[in-house]
Design an enzyme around this catalytic site. Structure first.
Site, short mmCIF file in Angstrom:
data_model
loop_
_atom_site.label_atom_id
_atom_site.label_comp_id
_atom_site.label_asym_id
_atom_site.label_seq_id
_atom_site.Cartn_x
_atom_site.Cartn_y
_atom_site.Cartn_z
N CYS A 104 0.83 -1.21 0.00
CA CYS A 104 0.00 0.00 0.00
C CYS A 104 0.87 1.26 0.00
CB CYS A 104 -0.98 -0.04 1.17
SG CYS A 104 -2.34 1.10 1.01
N HIS B 259 -3.52 -5.91 1.18
CA HIS B 259 -2.83 -6.04 2.46
C HIS B 259 -2.75 -7.50 2.91
CE1 HIS B 259 -2.49 -1.77 3.67
NE2 HIS B 259 -3.50 -1.63 2.83
N GLU C 235 -0.94 -8.61 5.23
CA GLU C 235 -0.78 -8.66 6.70
C GLU C 235 -2.11 -8.58 7.43
OE1 GLU C 235 -0.58 -6.08 4.92
OE2 GLU C 235 -0.71 -4.18 6.00
#
Lengths: 229, 81
Positions: free
Chosen positions: A86, A203, A205
């Site tokens: 990002c 994302h 994560e």
């Protein structure tokens, strides 16, 4: 594998990235402060999401000049693995470690949703735990994720396999409706020519435990962990 | 010396802000408007002996930081030129 997560002023997802790597993956991970020049002997650098320097001027434009980025550029030039998620992707583009740029979403709105991502190249250090054509369910949350690059450069990137991830629908097909931000060629993630620097808007994560709504992000971290030199 | 820098989206690059402004203007009745682009206007004070020195400095600043050539064009005006 030893990981370093860079913390810039305005980073948001550094904690989640650290959690995914250290707690979920059980790997050695530490925070690297943006004003330091030492990378502490890590083997993979992660530039996290967020709004470094308030996104002033352009996203990633100021963070790119943080002292640590000189070391990151040298690390990348020596073949070290760097992943930017990002805002990290935006910083990598601004630092010219990855071709192209990220600009305002076609809708002009901030988008926060779960999308389908198709793996276009599974023979990179960042995707080797996947197969070409695999679909990943990952969250995106950004206002400036529209990927842009000159048309002739895009053609070359496609030929070389640098387009790693693309936005698709649940059946794995590209369509305008399945392209959340209007990115050229529905690009969600790209690598440099040497395939040791990778940037993506989704994302991973935030998708590492069932409780978070999915675990597909683990495949990215497992790929990298399996690529230790 | 004052330098005025104008940064605009590159020709051919999708400019969703410009497009939104254009369609708003048209819906307000300004049917004669087209080609709207939204960019940035940056004012700088540059210490320089001559305008051409300020111009050289401004160009370097644009290339290093103020504009991203992948998506933006820039031009600037140096006061007194």
């Amino acid at each position: 594998m030893k990981w370093g997560v860079v913390r810039f002023p305005g980073s948001l997802d550094d904690g989640d990235a650290l959690y995914a790597i250290a707690e979920v993956m059980g790997q050695d991970a530490r925070i690297l402060w943006h004003k330091d020049e030492s990378l502490g002997g890590v083997e993979c650098i992660l530039l996290p999401g967020g709004f470094s320097y308030g996104d002033y001027l352009r996203t990633g434009a100021i963070a790119r000049f943080s002292p640590i980025m000189k070391s990151v550029a040298k690390f990348a030039a020596d073949g070290g693995l760097v992943i930017g998620i990002c805002n990290g992707f935006q910083i990598l583009c601004e630092a010219h470690l990855i071709p192209g740029a990220l600009t305002r979403n076609r809708s002009l709105s901030f988008i926060c949703e779960r999308v389908w991502i198709r793996v276009e190249n599974a023979s990179t250090p960042f995707t080797r735990a996947t197969k070409r054509g695999d679909l990943l369910r990952l969250p995106i949350k950004h206002g400036e994720g529209l990927y842009v690059a000159p048309e002739d450069e895009l053609r070359q990137m496609e030929e070389r396999g640098q387009v790693i991830l693309r936005y698709v629908d649940a059946d794995g097909r590209e369509s305008d409706a399945a392209n959340p931000n209007g990115s050229m060629r529905a690009i969600a993630g790209v690598a440099n020519q040497r395939f040791n620097v990778f940037g993506l808007m989704p994302h991973p994560e935030h998708a590492v435990e069932a409780m978070l709504g999915g675990v597909d992000g683990l495949k990215i971290f497992q790929s990298i962990a399996g690529s230790a030199r | 010396m004052q330098v005025k820098v104008f940064v605009t989206p590159r020709m051919g690059i999708l400019d969703p802000q410009g497009r939104a402004v254009e369609s708003s203007l048209q819906s307000l009745g300004f049917k004669n408007v087209s080609g709207v682009k939204v960019g940035k206007y940056i004012l700088l004070e540059v210490e320089a002996r001559t305008a051409s020195e300020a111009r050289d400095e401004a160009k370097k600043m644009c290339e290093a930081l103020l504009a991203n050539p992948v998506i933006e064009d820039y031009r600037f005006e140096v006061d007194g030129e």
